[in-house]
Scaffold this active site. Structure first.
Site, PDB file in Angstrom:
ATOM      1  N   GLU A  24      43.619   3.372  14.073  1.00  0.00           N
ATOM      2  CA  GLU A  24      44.739   3.847  14.682  1.00  0.00           C
ATOM      3  C   GLU A  24      45.079   3.031  15.763  1.00  0.00           C
ATOM      4  OE1 GLU A  24      44.936   8.499  14.370  1.00  0.00           O
ATOM      5  OE2 GLU A  24      42.895   8.282  15.123  1.00  0.00           O
ATOM      6  N   GLU A  81      37.731  13.258   7.266  1.00  0.00           N
ATOM      7  CA  GLU A  81      38.744  12.177   7.524  1.00  0.00           C
ATOM      8  C   GLU A  81      37.828  10.989   8.266  1.00  0.00           C
ATOM      9  OE1 GLU A  81      41.762  13.483  10.069  1.00  0.00           O
ATOM     10  OE2 GLU A  81      42.462  11.479  10.486  1.00  0.00           O
TER      11      GLU A  81
END
Ligand SMILES: *[C@@H]1O[C@H](CO)[C@@H](O)[C@H](O)[C@H]1NC(C)=O
Ligand SMILES: *[C@@H]1O[C@H](CO)[C@@H](O)[C@H](O)[C@H]1NC(C)=O
Length: 428
Positions: free
Chosen positions: A223, A218
Site C-alpha cells: 500500500e 487479506e
C-alpha cells in the site's frame, strides 16, 4: 431473450443469480506474469485482468435504466436484494476508455481520473485471472511474490495497493470481493444486491454503505504512494469469504496501520520512488508448517535493499513475525486487533489456502490516506511511536482536492513473478 439471459447468468458462476449485460463486450486486457521454480528458472504465463463489479454499469436487464446511479439504487427496481440481482445486468467494461486501466506485455497501468464518454471515473480495482472465467489463485505460504512498481506519479492522499484476498475462484465480471475490513460499500454480495438499507455517502458521490459486508483474510503486500509504504497482514475470524451484517461487520477503516522510517523510502531516497523498483515479499514457513515470517526486500538499479530495522524502542526487527506484531502493538499503545482476530496462527490459515491478487488505485474518503502518509491521528505528535507515518501534511489527501489537482496520477504494476522462496530474485 429469456434463454439468452439464463445462459449468460451461468458465466457469473454457480453461486450467483446475477445477470450479465450486453451493451459493452467484456474483453479482459491481457497481461503476462512469470511462474518460477525452485531451480530459479521462470516461465511466462498468459493472464488477463478483470475490473471489480462495483465499478461497472448496472442497469435494467431489458433496457438502459440505471439500477444504480451515483450513489443511489433505483428503489423501484431494487426494493428487494434478490429481485434486484435478477432484474439488473452488470455490464462489460471499456477498460481504457471508461476506467483508465490498460495493459502492455507484463505491465498494468491504472490511471486515477478518467473522463469517459458517460462518466468521470475515479480509481479502480482489478483482479488477475487465469483465463476468462476464473481468478488466478496464489498460495502464498512457503512462496515468494515479486513485482515492479512505479509510484512516481502518486502523491499524498493516493494509494496504489497490490494485495491478496481470500475470494472465491469463480467470477468473470469481478464479483465476489471481500477483505479484512469487511467492506459494506459493495453493490453485490453472494449474488444478491446490497440495496436494501443502503445509505449514500455524505462525501463520496459514487459510494454508499449497505446492510451487508464481505469479509475474508487479506494480505496487504503493498500500500503506497511516492512518499510512504506499508505492508500488513490482516487475519479474519473466518479464512474464506463470508457475508456479515450491520455492525457485526466491525469497524470498516481501522487506523491500525503504519508506515515509519522517513529517510528510506521516497523521492531520491534509498528506495528512490522517482523510478521503478522491485518489491519482493517472502512468506516463510516455520518448522511447525505455519507462517513464521513475512520478509521484504527491494531491488533497484540491480542492487538488493533490505527492509530497514525498526527504530521503535521495544519493537526491533525488519520483518513481520508474531513477536514483531505483538511488541509493535505494545510500543504503539494500540488495541491488538491482529491477535483479537486470531493472530499469526489464523493469518497462516489464510495464506496456506489460495488467494486472489488485487491491483488497485484509490483515494480515501474516510481519512484522506493520512494513516499511510502523514501524522495519524492528526492531533498526535509525529514523534510518538506509530503516529508519524509519512511526511505528507495533515491537511493533504482530501479527495475533492486531489481528484482535481492530481487527476493525472497513475500507478504501474509490472513484471510479476511467483515461486518458491529464492526463485524470483537473487537473494544476497
Ligand atoms: C427507476 O426504475 C423505474 C422502473 O424501471 C423507472 O420507471 C424509473 O424511471 C427509474 N428511476 C430513475 C430515477 O431512473
Ligand atoms: C471506449 O471509450 C472510448 C473513450 O470514451 C471510446 O472512444 C471508445 O469508442 C470506447 N470503445 C468501445 C468499444 O466502446
Amino acid at each position: 431473450m429469456l434463454s439468452k439471459i439464463l445462459a449468460l447468468a451461468a458465466l457469473l458462476g454457480p453461486a450467483a443469480a446475477q445477470v450479465v449485460g450486453k451493451e459493452t463486450t467484456e474483453t479482459h486486457p491481457k497481461m503476462t506474469w512469470q511462474k518460477c521454480s525452485a531451480s530459479g528458472s521462470c516461465s511466462s504465463v498468459s493472464g488477463e485482468v478483470t475490473i471489480d463489479s462495483n465499478w461497472r454499469w448496472v442497469h435494467d436487464k431489458d433496457g438502459y435504466t440505471n439500477c444504480y446511479s451515483g450513489n443511489e439504487w433505483n428503489s423501484t427496481i431494487c426494493n428487494d436484494d434478490k429481485t434486484c440481482a435478477s432484474n439488473c445486468a452488470v455490464d462489460g467494461a471499456n477498460y481504457s476508455g471508461t476506467y483508465g486501466a490498460s495493459t502492455s506485455g507484463n505491465a498494468l497501468t491504472l490511471k486515477f481520473i478518467t473522463e469517459g464518454e458517460y462518466s468521470t471515473n475515479i480509481g479502480s480495482r482489478l483482479y488477475l485471472m487465469a483465463g476468462a472465467d476464473k481468478y488466478q489463485m496464489f498460495t502464498l505460504l512457503g512462496n515468494e511474490f515479486t513485482f515492479d512498481v512505479d509510484t512516481s506519479k502518486l502523491g499524498c492522499g493516493l494509494n496504489g495497493a497490490l494485495y491478496f484476498v481470500s475470494m472465491d475462484e469463480d467470477a468473470r465480471y469481478g464479483t465476489g470481493y471481500c477483505d479484512a475490513q469487511c467492506p459494506r460499500d459493495l453493490k453485490f454480495i453472494n449474488g444478491e444486491a446490497n440495496a436494501v438499507g443502503w445509505k449514500e455517502s455524505s462525501n463520496d458521490q459514487n459510494a454508499g454503505v449497505g446492510q451487508y459486508g464481505s469479509c475474508c483474510t487479506e494480505m496487504d503486500v503493498w500500500e503506497a504512494n511516492s512518499i510512504s509504504t506499508a505492508y500488513t497482514p490482516h487475519p479474519c475470524t473466518t479464512v474464506g469469504q463470508h457475508r456479515c451484517e450491520g455492525d457485526a461487520c466491525g469497524g470498516t477503516y481501522s487506523a491500525t496501520r503504519y508506515a515509519g522510517i522517513k529517510d528510506f523510502y521516497g523521492p531520491g531516497m534509498t528506495v528512490d520512488t522517482n523510478k521503478k523498483f522491485t518489491v519482493v515479499t517472502q512468506f516463510i514457513k516455520g518448522s511447525n508448517g505455519q507462517l513464521a515470517d513475512i520478509k521484504r526486500f527491494y531491488v533497484q538499479n540491480g542492487k538488493v535493499i533490505e527492509n530497514p530495522e525498526s527504530t521503535i524502542e521495544g519493537n526491533s526487527g525488519n520483518s513481520i513475525t508474531e513477536e514483531f506484531c505483538k511488541t509493535q502493538k505494545t510500543a504503539f499503545n494500540d488495541q491488538d486487533t491482529f491477535n483479537d482476530k486470531g493472530g499469526m496462527a489464523q493469518f497462516s490459515k489464510g495464506v496456506a489456502a489460495p488467494m486472489v491478487l488485487v491491483m488497485s488505485l484509490w483515494d480515501d474518503h474516510y481519512s484522506n490516506m493520512l494513516w499511510l502518509d502523514s501524522t495519524y491521528p492528526t492531533d498526535a505528535s509525529p514523534d510518538e511511536p506509530g503516529k508519524g507515518r509519512g511526511t505528507c501534511d495533515t491537511s493533504s489527501g482530501v479527495p475533492s482536492d486531489i481528484e482535481e489537482s492530481q487527476a493525472s496520477s497513475q500507478v504501474i504494476y509490472s513484471n510479476i513473478k511467483f515461486g518458491p522462496i529464492g526463485s524470483t530474485f537473487k537473494q544476497p
